[in-house]
Motif scaffolding. Sequence first.
Motif, PDB file in Angstrom:
ATOM      1  N   ARG A  63       3.250  -0.728  -5.791  1.00 26.95           N
ATOM      2  CA  ARG A  63       2.035   0.017  -5.424  1.00 26.95           C
ATOM      3  C   ARG A  63       0.870  -0.427  -6.313  1.00 26.95           C
ATOM      4  NH1 ARG A  63       0.298   4.082  -2.658  1.00 26.95           N
ATOM      5  NH2 ARG A  63       2.316   4.894  -2.003  1.00 26.95           N
ATOM      6  N   GLU A 118       6.999   3.011  -0.880  1.00 30.77           N
ATOM      7  CA  GLU A 118       8.120   3.959  -0.981  1.00 30.77           C
ATOM      8  C   GLU A 118       9.140   3.791   0.142  1.00 30.77           C
ATOM      9  OE1 GLU A 118       4.725   5.346  -3.279  1.00 30.77           O
ATOM     10  OE2 GLU A 118       4.884   4.765  -1.181  1.00 30.77           O
ATOM     11  N   ARG A 119       8.681   3.511   1.340  1.00 26.12           N
ATOM     12  CA  ARG A 119       9.614   3.384   2.461  1.00 26.12           C
ATOM     13  C   ARG A 119      10.445   2.105   2.388  1.00 26.12           C
ATOM     14  NH1 ARG A 119       6.744   1.035   7.419  1.00 26.12           N
ATOM     15  NH2 ARG A 119       4.827   0.232   6.532  1.00 26.12           N
ATOM     16  N   ASP A 164       0.823  -1.207   0.000  1.00 25.03           N
ATOM     17  CA  ASP A 164       0.000   0.000   0.000  1.00 25.03           C
ATOM     18  C   ASP A 164       0.860   1.261   0.000  1.00 25.03           C
ATOM     19  OD1 ASP A 164      -2.553  -1.217  -0.004  1.00 25.03           O
ATOM     20  OD2 ASP A 164      -2.451  -1.523   2.165  1.00 25.03           O
ATOM     21  N   GLU A 165       2.003   1.210   0.657  1.00 22.93           N
ATOM     22  CA  GLU A 165       2.922   2.355   0.749  1.00 22.93           C
ATOM     23  C   GLU A 165       4.366   1.855   0.586  1.00 22.93           C
ATOM     24  OE1 GLU A 165       2.194   4.635   4.288  1.00 22.93           O
ATOM     25  OE2 GLU A 165       0.031   4.578   3.991  1.00 22.93           O
TER      26      GLU A 165
END
Length: 145
Positions: free
Chosen positions: A76, A59-60, A56-57
Motif C-alpha cells: 500500500r 488487502e484482497r 491501491d487496495e
Amino acid sequence: MSEGDRLIANHRVHVVPVVLALANPPWQRDVWLDPSVFENLDHVFHTLFDDFCDADEPERYLGVSLRTAEEVALMRELGVALNSAGDEAPGGTDAEYLRASSWPDVVAVAGRLAQVMVANDLGELVALHDGMADDGAEGTSAPRG
C-alpha cells in the motif's frame, strides 16, 4: 504443494521481480530508458495495479500475491509512493517518473518490500524443503558436481 501454494507462487513470480526492479535505480536507467527492451514502467504498473496485485487496495491480495500483513502494508505504501511520483510525471513517461522528486521514496519503499518478500519466500522454501525431508524425499535430487 497445495493449490493455494501454487497460486501464490504463480503470482509472486511476477510481483517480486517488479518490486526488485523498483528498488534498483541502475536497472531502471539501463532497462526502462532503453526503448529496445520490453520491460518498462507500464509493465510495472500492470503487474502491481492490474494483473497480479492492486497496490491501491492490496488487502484482497493477502494469500494471493502477498504473504503477510507486513507485505500488504508495504505494498500500500509503495502504491502511494508510485501515485505521488505519477503526479510529478504529467506525460507519464518513464524518464519523467525517474526524475520525480518523490522517486527516491518509491525506491526506498520498494527496497523494504523486496527485502520482506524475499525473506518470506526463502522461509517458505526452507519450510517446503523441510516438509520434503520429513516425507522421506530428502536425497532424491541429483547430486551436485
